[in-house]
Structure formats: structure tokens, C-alpha cells
Design a protein around this motif. Structure first.
Motif, PDB file in Angstrom:
ATOM      1  N   GLU A 102       0.912  -1.357  -0.022  1.00 35.52           N
ATOM      2  CA  GLU A 102       0.024   0.122   0.078  1.00 35.52           C
ATOM      3  C   GLU A 102       0.776   1.211   0.019  1.00 35.52           C
ATOM      4  OE1 GLU A 102      -3.464   2.139   2.606  1.00 35.52           O
ATOM      5  OE2 GLU A 102      -3.140  -0.052   3.000  1.00 35.52           O
ATOM      6  N   LYS A 103       1.876   1.495   0.918  1.00 37.72           N
ATOM      7  CA  LYS A 103       2.562   2.733   0.845  1.00 37.72           C
ATOM      8  C   LYS A 103       3.498   2.746  -0.136  1.00 37.72           C
ATOM      9  CE  LYS A 103       2.448   3.114   5.926  1.00 37.72           C
ATOM     10  NZ  LYS A 103       3.077   3.248   7.113  1.00 37.72           N
ATOM     11  N   PRO A 104       4.249   1.746  -0.733  1.00 40.83           N
ATOM     12  CA  PRO A 104       5.042   2.071  -1.840  1.00 40.83           C
ATOM     13  C   PRO A 104       4.113   2.255  -3.070  1.00 40.83           C
ATOM     14  CG  PRO A 104       5.799  -0.054  -0.621  1.00 40.83           C
ATOM     15  CD  PRO A 104       4.520   0.512  -0.284  1.00 40.83           C
ATOM     16  N   ARG A 105       2.870   1.760  -3.273  1.00 42.76           N
ATOM     17  CA  ARG A 105       2.225   1.930  -4.321  1.00 42.76           C
ATOM     18  C   ARG A 105       1.687   3.261  -4.396  1.00 42.76           C
ATOM     19  NH1 ARG A 105      -2.640  -1.403  -4.134  1.00 42.76           N
ATOM     20  NH2 ARG A 105      -1.282  -3.134  -4.981  1.00 42.76           N
ATOM     21  N   GLN A 106       1.334   3.919  -3.017  1.00 43.24           N
ATOM     22  CA  GLN A 106       1.031   5.423  -3.098  1.00 43.24           C
ATOM     23  C   GLN A 106       2.133   6.285  -3.478  1.00 43.24           C
ATOM     24  OE1 GLN A 106      -2.302   6.353  -2.494  1.00 43.24           O
ATOM     25  NE2 GLN A 106      -1.572   8.383  -2.764  1.00 43.24           N
ATOM     26  N   ALA A 107       3.363   6.041  -3.011  1.00 44.63           N
ATOM     27  CA  ALA A 107       4.383   6.803  -3.499  1.00 44.63           C
ATOM     28  C   ALA A 107       4.570   6.624  -4.805  1.00 44.63           C
ATOM     29  CB  ALA A 107       5.591   6.276  -2.902  1.00 44.63           C
ATOM     30  N   LEU A 108       4.349   5.405  -5.652  1.00 40.23           N
ATOM     31  CA  LEU A 108       4.468   5.369  -6.937  1.00 40.23           C
ATOM     32  C   LEU A 108       3.357   6.328  -7.760  1.00 40.23           C
ATOM     33  CD1 LEU A 108       5.861   3.615  -9.494  1.00 40.23           C
ATOM     34  CD2 LEU A 108       3.563   2.179  -9.235  1.00 40.23           C
ATOM     35  N   LEU A 109       2.316   6.044  -7.283  1.00 40.55           N
ATOM     36  CA  LEU A 109       1.033   6.902  -7.757  1.00 40.55           C
ATOM     37  C   LEU A 109       1.373   8.505  -7.905  1.00 40.55           C
ATOM     38  CD1 LEU A 109      -1.936   4.789  -6.023  1.00 40.55           C
ATOM     39  CD2 LEU A 109      -1.239   4.902  -8.696  1.00 40.55           C
ATOM     40  N   GLU A 110       1.932   8.867  -6.369  1.00 37.51           N
ATOM     41  CA  GLU A 110       1.936  10.471  -6.426  1.00 37.51           C
ATOM     42  C   GLU A 110       3.266  10.756  -7.380  1.00 37.51           C
ATOM     43  OE1 GLU A 110       3.003  11.174  -2.196  1.00 37.51           O
ATOM     44  OE2 GLU A 110       0.922  10.332  -1.667  1.00 37.51           O
ATOM     45  N   LEU A 111       4.310   9.860  -7.578  1.00 41.96           N
ATOM     46  CA  LEU A 111       5.307  10.172  -8.483  1.00 41.96           C
ATOM     47  C   LEU A 111       4.842  10.355  -9.994  1.00 41.96           C
ATOM     48  CD1 LEU A 111       8.361  10.859  -8.666  1.00 41.96           C
ATOM     49  CD2 LEU A 111       8.876   8.347  -8.956  1.00 41.96           C
ATOM     50  N   ASP A 112       4.277   9.445 -10.440  1.00 42.97           N
ATOM     51  CA  ASP A 112       3.461   9.448 -11.492  1.00 42.97           C
ATOM     52  C   ASP A 112       2.422  10.487 -11.913  1.00 42.97           C
ATOM     53  OD1 ASP A 112       2.961   7.978 -14.214  1.00 42.97           O
ATOM     54  OD2 ASP A 112       1.035   8.135 -13.413  1.00 42.97           O
ATOM     55  N   ARG A 113       1.717  11.030 -10.888  1.00 42.63           N
ATOM     56  CA  ARG A 113       0.877  12.113 -10.991  1.00 42.63           C
ATOM     57  C   ARG A 113       1.739  13.291 -11.226  1.00 42.63           C
ATOM     58  NH1 ARG A 113      -1.879  11.388  -6.649  1.00 42.63           N
ATOM     59  NH2 ARG A 113      -3.133   9.639  -7.974  1.00 42.63           N
ATOM     60  N   ARG A 114       2.872  13.590 -10.482  1.00 45.63           N
ATOM     61  CA  ARG A 114       3.677  14.487 -10.770  1.00 45.63           C
ATOM     62  C   ARG A 114       4.346  14.433 -12.229  1.00 45.63           C
ATOM     63  NH1 ARG A 114       8.047  14.265  -6.562  1.00 45.63           N
ATOM     64  NH2 ARG A 114       6.592  12.930  -5.247  1.00 45.63           N
ATOM     65  N   PHE A 115       4.686  13.419 -12.555  1.00 48.35           N
ATOM     66  CA  PHE A 115       5.534  13.239 -13.899  1.00 48.35           C
ATOM     67  C   PHE A 115       4.317  13.455 -15.019  1.00 48.35           C
ATOM     68  CE2 PHE A 115       8.804  10.066 -12.429  1.00 48.35           C
ATOM     69  CZ  PHE A 115       9.485  11.038 -12.235  1.00 48.35           C
ATOM     70  N   ASN A 116       3.318  12.964 -14.801  1.00 46.05           N
ATOM     71  CA  ASN A 116       2.242  12.844 -16.129  1.00 46.05           C
ATOM     72  C   ASN A 116       0.804  13.407 -15.783  1.00 46.05           C
ATOM     73  OD1 ASN A 116       4.358  11.460 -17.638  1.00 46.05           O
ATOM     74  ND2 ASN A 116       3.819   9.846 -16.247  1.00 46.05           N
ATOM     75  N   GLY A 117       0.735  13.721 -14.952  1.00 45.10           N
ATOM     76  CA  GLY A 117      -0.684  14.560 -14.296  1.00 45.10           C
ATOM     77  C   GLY A 117      -1.683  13.650 -13.959  1.00 45.10           C
ATOM     78  N   ASP A 118      -3.076  13.926 -14.181  1.00 43.50           N
ATOM     79  CA  ASP A 118      -4.247  12.765 -13.733  1.00 43.50           C
ATOM     80  C   ASP A 118      -4.161  11.973 -15.177  1.00 43.50           C
ATOM     81  OD1 ASP A 118      -4.972  13.787 -11.622  1.00 43.50           O
ATOM     82  OD2 ASP A 118      -6.101  15.392 -12.281  1.00 43.50           O
ATOM     83  N   SER A 119      -4.304  10.762 -14.945  1.00 48.37           N
ATOM     84  CA  SER A 119      -4.428   9.696 -16.102  1.00 48.37           C
ATOM     85  C   SER A 119      -5.325   8.714 -15.930  1.00 48.37           C
ATOM     86  CB  SER A 119      -3.020   9.038 -16.312  1.00 48.37           C
ATOM     87  OG  SER A 119      -2.258   8.566 -15.207  1.00 48.37           O
ATOM     88  N   TYR A 120      -5.649   7.819 -16.805  1.00 45.71           N
ATOM     89  CA  TYR A 120      -6.492   6.790 -16.475  1.00 45.71           C
ATOM     90  C   TYR A 120      -5.897   5.764 -15.973  1.00 45.71           C
ATOM     91  CZ  TYR A 120      -4.375   3.680 -20.290  1.00 45.71           C
ATOM     92  OH  TYR A 120      -3.660   3.183 -20.999  1.00 45.71           O
ATOM     93  N   TRP A 121      -4.652   5.517 -15.989  1.00 47.45           N
ATOM     94  CA  TRP A 121      -3.711   4.327 -15.435  1.00 47.45           C
ATOM     95  C   TRP A 121      -3.566   4.680 -13.940  1.00 47.45           C
ATOM     96  CZ3 TRP A 121      -1.303   7.047 -19.574  1.00 47.45           C
ATOM     97  CH2 TRP A 121      -0.409   7.819 -18.981  1.00 47.45           C
ATOM     98  N   ASN A 122      -3.357   6.107 -13.465  1.00 49.94           N
ATOM     99  CA  ASN A 122      -3.267   6.317 -12.272  1.00 49.94           C
ATOM    100  C   ASN A 122      -4.582   6.174 -11.281  1.00 49.94           C
ATOM    101  OD1 ASN A 122      -2.776   8.116  -9.944  1.00 49.94           O
ATOM    102  ND2 ASN A 122      -0.752   8.399 -10.806  1.00 49.94           N
ATOM    103  N   ALA A 123      -5.693   6.697 -12.161  1.00 51.21           N
ATOM    104  CA  ALA A 123      -6.786   6.444 -11.451  1.00 51.21           C
ATOM    105  C   ALA A 123      -7.045   4.881 -11.296  1.00 51.21           C
ATOM    106  CB  ALA A 123      -8.166   7.254 -12.275  1.00 51.21           C
ATOM    107  N   LEU A 124      -6.901   4.235 -12.178  1.00 54.00           N
ATOM    108  CA  LEU A 124      -6.972   2.788 -11.928  1.00 54.00           C
ATOM    109  C   LEU A 124      -6.436   2.186 -10.751  1.00 54.00           C
ATOM    110  CD1 LEU A 124      -8.597   0.193 -13.271  1.00 54.00           C
ATOM    111  CD2 LEU A 124      -6.458  -0.153 -14.650  1.00 54.00           C
ATOM    112  N   CYS A 125      -5.187   2.509 -10.774  1.00 55.36           N
ATOM    113  CA  CYS A 125      -4.298   2.012  -9.700  1.00 55.36           C
ATOM    114  C   CYS A 125      -4.827   2.566  -8.437  1.00 55.36           C
ATOM    115  CB  CYS A 125      -2.795   2.400 -10.085  1.00 55.36           C
ATOM    116  SG  CYS A 125      -2.035   1.432 -11.573  1.00 55.36           S
ATOM    117  N   SER A 126      -5.157   3.772  -8.372  1.00 54.10           N
ATOM    118  CA  SER A 126      -5.727   4.451  -7.394  1.00 54.10           C
ATOM    119  C   SER A 126      -6.864   3.643  -6.611  1.00 54.10           C
ATOM    120  CB  SER A 126      -6.076   5.925  -7.393  1.00 54.10           C
ATOM    121  OG  SER A 126      -4.862   6.737  -7.682  1.00 54.10           O
ATOM    122  N   GLY A 127      -7.735   3.067  -7.544  1.00 53.52           N
ATOM    123  CA  GLY A 127      -8.888   2.209  -7.245  1.00 53.52           C
ATOM    124  C   GLY A 127      -8.278   0.999  -6.288  1.00 53.52           C
ATOM    125  N   HIS A 128      -7.177   0.445  -6.872  1.00 54.93           N
ATOM    126  CA  HIS A 128      -6.677  -0.600  -6.263  1.00 54.93           C
ATOM    127  C   HIS A 128      -6.170  -0.630  -4.861  1.00 54.93           C
ATOM    128  CE1 HIS A 128      -6.721  -2.949  -9.992  1.00 54.93           C
ATOM    129  NE2 HIS A 128      -5.935  -2.283 -10.768  1.00 54.93           N
TER     130      HIS A 128
END
Length: 130
Positions: A102-128
Motif C-alpha cells: 500500500e505505501k510503496p504503491r501510494q508513493a508510485l502513484l504520487e510520483l507518476d501524477r507529478r510526472f504525467n498529471g491525471d491519467s486513466y492508469w493512475n486513477a485505475l491504480c488508485s482504485g486498487h
């Protein structure tokens, strides 16, 4: 090395390094010639290395090891990246996030959001996460 060059925005150098790696890995074939479209896209600034594993599988060749794909996420995508690159990145990103707690996934999501903004893959993975 091609991956690192691409991640640093040196796409022409990445294409040259990929060409050398393909010649070394598949000396008996014409694999670099069969990847000319990918090479051209990479040289024009697209993050086309995301497409290498799928193309090698399509050619019935053994892809590079799994570390090749793991190094690719997360990273900033280029504005000129085509839909196929974005879609492949999204799939790789989801696979990567599912392997994490959970914690590493959240860090990955935040880093990707900083890189690429909001995206469908980030929203999907946030749902996980839930």
C-alpha cells in the motif's frame, strides 16, 4: 543503457544504444531492420522503448529480462508519445503498482501524477488501493 538515455531525454543516443543491444542479442537476424519504425519514433523524441518487449514477442523472440520493463515506470511521458506508447505505459504502470504494498504503491502513484498529471492508469491504480 538505452533506457537510461531515453529517461534522460537523449532519444537519439537511446536509439543508437538499442541498435547495438539488438545486434549483440540477435546477431544472426535482421532485427534492427525489422524495428525501423520504432527506431524512427525513438529518434523523433517518442519514448518508443516501451514498445520493444511487445515487438520482440510479436517477432517470436525472447524479450530482454523483466528488469528492462521495471526500469520504465514511473517516468515522464513525452508530449509526442503516441497512444500505443501511452497505453503500453499504462499497462506496465498497473503491473508495477500491483506488485507493491500500500505505501510503496501510494508513493508510485504520487510520483507518476507529478510526472504525467491525471491519467486513466493512475486513477485505475488508485482504485486498487481501496
Amino acid at each position: 543503457m538505452a533506457l537510461l538515455a531515453m529517461r534522460c531525454g537523449h532519444h537519439v543516443r537511446a536509439a543508437d544504444l538499442l541498435h547495438g543491444a539488438l545486434l549483440k542479442r540477435f546477431p544472426e537476424g535482421n532485427i534492427p531492420q525489422r524495428m525501423q519504425d520504432l527506431d524512427a519514433r525513438l529518434r523523433q523524441g517518442e519514448n518508443a522503448l516501451f514498445l520493444v518487449p511487445g515487438l520482440l514477442r510479436h517477432l517470436r523472440l525472447t524479450p530482454f529480462d523483466a528488469l528492462f520493463e521495471r526500469v520504465l515506470t514511473p517516468m515522464p511521458l513525452a508530449e509526442r508519445d503516441g497512444w500505443d506508447i501511452r497505453q503500453t505505459y499504462g499497462h506496465r504502470f498497473e503491473e508495477t503498482s500491483l506488485r507493491l504494498g500500500e505505501k510503496p504503491r501510494q508513493a508510485l502513484l504520487e510520483l507518476d501524477r507529478r510526472f504525467n498529471g491525471d491519467s486513466y492508469w493512475n486513477a485505475l491504480c488508485s482504485g486498487h488501493q481501496f
